[in-house]
Write a protein that holds these residues in place. Sequence first.
Motif: not given
Length: 233
Positions: A93, A97, A150-152, A154
Amino acid sequence: MKSIPDKRVLITGGNRGIGFAIAQGLLAKDYEIIITSRSLDNAKLAAQKLPGKVIPIELDVTDDRSINQAVKTLYQKIDRLDVLINNAGVYPDKDINILTISRELLDSTINANTFGPIRMVQAFLPLLEKSSDARVVNVSSGYGALSDLSAGVPSYCLSKLALNGATIMLAQALDSKGIVVNSICPGWVRTDMGGSSAPRSPEEGADTAIWLATDAPRNISGKFLRDRKVISF
């Protein structure tokens, strides 16, 4: 007479980082080590750096053909497996996001970080069943805990969350066979994945995995641990 090692452990992705530190720690406890890497050359290079009995094997946890070939190769070399440490994984990642990540990246990350460990247990189960003290350790992450998603991050978060779920199910399925299964959070570790600014050394990150592989009470199973303590999934 051929000497028989006290215990034998297979470590996926054991050629560097936390996996290599786990190998070092278990060699110090007289374990025989099987190190896997997607590259046989890398596995051999790591084996040359380690004192003791080390078997290098090429294995890609995302490829069933590679896993099956590794099993076939090892059946010619070993008669049992005492510990399986599912350490290999990816952290892809970057600059994405949960709103922008592609299905393809989700697929590839979960294939490596979740489906890989499940398939490894399935494939090596006949060898694990021959051990009197079989243990499986899945190297997960705090990012796999519900409270730390965490959405960042994913695909990594979801893959480790799913790995923790798989740990619970594998422990349930293998309880009758006397095989213990747990997952760990090694913390933020100075590796290629963790980066140079991480606060923990690879040895510190490896400690709980080594403990679970060796001295941890066998009544700890289906749990998530950090620093040798059970934490919430």
